[in-house]
Design a protein around this motif. Structure first.
Motif, mmCIF file in Angstrom:
data_model
loop_
_atom_site.group_PDB
_atom_site.id
_atom_site.type_symbol
_atom_site.label_atom_id
_atom_site.label_comp_id
_atom_site.label_asym_id
_atom_site.label_seq_id
_atom_site.Cartn_x
_atom_site.Cartn_y
_atom_site.Cartn_z
ATOM 1 N N LEU A 236 -3.077 -22.190 7.793
ATOM 2 C CA LEU A 236 -3.166 -21.120 8.791
ATOM 3 C C LEU A 236 -1.792 -20.759 9.347
ATOM 4 C CD1 LEU A 236 -6.383 -22.260 10.707
ATOM 5 C CD2 LEU A 236 -6.173 -20.380 9.070
ATOM 6 N N LEU A 237 -0.987 -21.785 9.618
ATOM 7 C CA LEU A 237 0.383 -21.511 10.091
ATOM 8 C C LEU A 237 1.195 -20.805 9.005
ATOM 9 C CD1 LEU A 237 1.207 -24.864 11.952
ATOM 10 C CD2 LEU A 237 0.788 -22.620 12.988
ATOM 11 N N GLY A 238 0.984 -21.221 7.751
ATOM 12 C CA GLY A 238 1.697 -20.590 6.639
ATOM 13 C C GLY A 238 1.309 -19.134 6.471
ATOM 14 N N ILE A 239 0.020 -18.813 6.632
ATOM 15 C CA ILE A 239 -0.438 -17.422 6.546
ATOM 16 C C ILE A 239 0.225 -16.571 7.619
ATOM 17 C CG2 ILE A 239 -2.449 -15.929 6.886
ATOM 18 C CD1 ILE A 239 -4.113 -18.153 5.520
ATOM 19 N N THR A 240 0.317 -17.120 8.824
ATOM 20 C CA THR A 240 0.955 -16.398 9.931
ATOM 21 C C THR A 240 2.428 -16.137 9.625
ATOM 22 O OG1 THR A 240 -0.555 -17.457 11.503
ATOM 23 C CG2 THR A 240 1.433 -16.445 12.395
ATOM 24 N N VAL A 241 3.126 -17.167 9.166
ATOM 25 C CA VAL A 241 4.551 -17.023 8.839
ATOM 26 C C VAL A 241 4.726 -16.028 7.685
ATOM 27 C CG1 VAL A 241 6.596 -18.220 7.950
ATOM 28 C CG2 VAL A 241 5.163 -19.310 9.684
ATOM 29 N N GLY A 242 3.871 -16.130 6.663
ATOM 30 C CA GLY A 242 3.959 -15.213 5.526
ATOM 31 C C GLY A 242 3.710 -13.774 5.925
ATOM 32 N N LEU B 96 -4.919 -20.230 1.139
ATOM 33 C CA LEU B 96 -5.674 -21.157 1.987
ATOM 34 C C LEU B 96 -6.568 -22.051 1.136
ATOM 35 C CD1 LEU B 96 -6.255 -22.019 4.870
ATOM 36 C CD2 LEU B 96 -8.054 -20.298 4.975
ATOM 37 N N GLY B 97 -7.209 -21.469 0.122
ATOM 38 C CA GLY B 97 -8.066 -22.255 -0.754
ATOM 39 C C GLY B 97 -7.286 -23.296 -1.529
#
Length: 393
Positions: A331-337, A363-364
Motif C-alpha cells: 500500500l505504501l509502495g502504491i502511494t509512492v508510485g 499488490l498481488g
C-alpha cells in the motif's frame, strides 16, 4: 483468530521498528517501481495516441506515387471506385496540394495551398475562429474563395476580421480570393500543417489555380463500427492489385497509434519485470525478519504449544505476520508510485492515466511474496518441539 494474528503482527512490528522499516523498504521500492513504470508507460502511450488522433484515428490517406499520376488511374472517379469496392468506407475525398505566395497589401508569405471538397471541413472536424468552410456551390461554380489557417491569418491580418476581405494567391499569375473562413489553431498531422495552409474549392484548384489532371491524395473516412486497421488492410490489398506496392503510399493514424502503443507497452512491461526483481529482494528481507522473529519468540512459541496451540495455528500466526508486512509495504509502495507517476507526467506535460492493472498486479505480487517467503519461517515455528522451545536460551 485472524484479527488476533493481525494484532500480534502489529505488536511484533512495534517491538522492532527499525528492522521492520528496513524490511519494508524492499517491498515499497519494488511496488512503487512497478506502479510508476506501468503508469508512466500508459500515460506516454495515451499521450502519443492523443497526438496522433489529431489526424483522426478513423482516417486513412492515400498518396499516389509521381509515376502513377500520369497513368489516369488516380483521378476523381477513383474515389467512387474505392467506395464501391471496399466495405467500411464512408467517404473518399480527393485532395491536391502545392505551394504559393499569399499576399495582403504589402505583406507576402509562403503557404501551402490545398484544393479540397466542401465536406473536408466536417470530415476532419475543423473548427473556426471566423466564418466557415466554403460550400458545395462554391466548388461547383469554381468560385475563388479561400479558408485561411490560423498562422497565415495572424500574419496577414494581425488585427483580425479577415473574413470578407481578399488575398492574392501567386502561382503562375496572381488571382484574388475572397476569405470566407479562418481556422482555429490546430496541431499539424503527419501530412498537413493546418495553421500554414490555405484551402480553396477542389474545382477551383484543378481548373483555375493549378490546372491539375490527376489527384495528389485521397482522404478516406472509415464508417462508424468498422475497425480502421482492418479497412486499411483491405485498401492496401486493393491498391496492390491495381498499381503494385510501389504505386502509392498509405498513411493510417490508427496503425501508427497501435504500433506506438505496442512499443511503449512492451518496453514498459520489460522495465516493470526488472523492477519486480526488487520485490524478490524485499521478500528475502521479509524472510530474514521472520526467521529472526521466530528465533526471538521461541519461548513464546513453546508456551503456546504447551497450552494446546496446534502447528496450524502457529503457522497461520507467522504467515499472517508476513502478509501484514507485505500488504503494508504494498500500500505504501502504491502511494509512492502514484506520486512519482504524477510528478513525471506533470513534468512531461502528459495526462495521468493510472494503471489499475499495475496496482492490482503489484499488490498481488507483494502478497504472494509475503506468503512465499513467510512460509519457511512459519513452518519452522510450527515444527518446534515445545520442550526444546521452553528450554531455549
Amino acid at each position: 483468530m485472524l484479527f488476533e494474528n493481525i494484532k500480534l503482527a502489529f505488536n511484533a512490528m512495534r517491538g522492532s521498528k527499525l528492522r521492520t522499516v528496513l524490511s519494508l523498504l524492499g517491498i515499497i521500492i519494488g511496488v512503487a517501481s512497478v506502479v510508476a513504470i506501468l503508469t508512466i508507460g500508459a500515460s506516454a502511450s495515451q499521450s502519443i495516441t492523443d497526438s496522433i488522433a489529431v489526424g483522426g484515428l478513423d482516417m486513412i490517406t492515400i498518396y499516389p506515387s509521381y509515376g502513377q499520376r500520369s497513368t489516369g488511374i488516380f483521378d476523381e472517379e477513383f474515389s467512387d471506385m474505392l467506395i464501391r469496392d471496399i466495405d467500411g468506407l464512408e467517404i473518399v475525398l480527393p485532395q491536391n496540394n502545392s505551394n504559393a505566395q499569399v499576399r495582403n497589401g504589402k505583406e507576402t508569405i509562403n503557404a501551402s495551398v490545398s484544393g479540397v471538397l466542401s465536406e473536408y471541413g466536417s470530415v476532419l472536424n475543423l473548427e473556426f475562429a471566423e466564418g466557415s468552410f466554403f460550400s458545395a456551390m462554391d466548388n461547383i461554380n469554381r468560385r475563388q474563395v479561400v479558408v485561411l489557417g490560423s498562422a497565415i491569418a495572424d500574419e496577414l491580418f494581425p488585427d483580425g476580421q479577415a473574413v470578407g476581405q481578399y488575398v492574392s494567391l501567386f502561382r503562375n499569375q496572381a488571382k484574388s480570393y475572397l476569405i470566407v473562413g479562418v481556422l482555429e489553431s490546430k496541431d499539424a498531422t503527419f501530412n498537413l500543417s493546418y495553421n500554414n495552409t490555405v484551402f480553396i474549392p477542389y474545382n477551383t484548384y484543378t481548373q483555375r489555380f493549378a490546372r491539375a489532371t490527376s489527384v495528389g491524395a485521397y482522404v478516406l473516412k472509415v464508417k462508424s463500427g468498422f475497425d480502421t486497421i482492418e479497412v486499411s488492410d483491405r485498401v492496401t490489398e486493393y491498391l496492390d492489385g491495381i498499381v503494385g506496392t510501389d504505386g502509392y503510399n498509405l498513411f493510417s493514424p490508427a496503425s501508427l497509434a497501435e504500433m506506438a502503443n505496442q512499443i511503449t507497452g512492451t518496453f514498459s512491461a520489460f522495465l516493470a519485470a526488472i523492477a519486480a526483481i526488487s520485490l524478490l529482494v524485499g521478500g528475502i528481507g521479509i524472510m530474514n525478519i521472520m526467521l529472526v522473529s521466530v528465533a526471538e519468540r521461541t519461548k513464546e512459541i513453546g508456551i503456546r504449544k504447551a497450552l494446546g496451540a496446534s502447528p496450524n495455528v502457529i503457522r497461520g500466526q507467522f504467515i499472517c505476520e508476513a502478509l501484514t508486512l507485505t500488504i503494508i509495504g504494498g500500500l505504501l509502495g502504491i502511494t509512492v508510485g502514484a506520486l512519482l507517476s504524477y510528478a513525471v507526467t506533470n513534468l512531461m506535460d502528459w495526462s495521468l492515466h493510472l494503471s489499475y492493472t499495475s496496482v492490482i498486479l503489484a499488490l498481488g505480487f507483494s502478497m504472494f511474496v509475503g506468503v512465499f517467503f513467510g512460509w519457511y519461517p512459519a513452518m519452522k515455528a510450527s515444527r518446534l518441539d515445545p520442550i526444546d522451545a521452553l528450554n531455549y536460551e
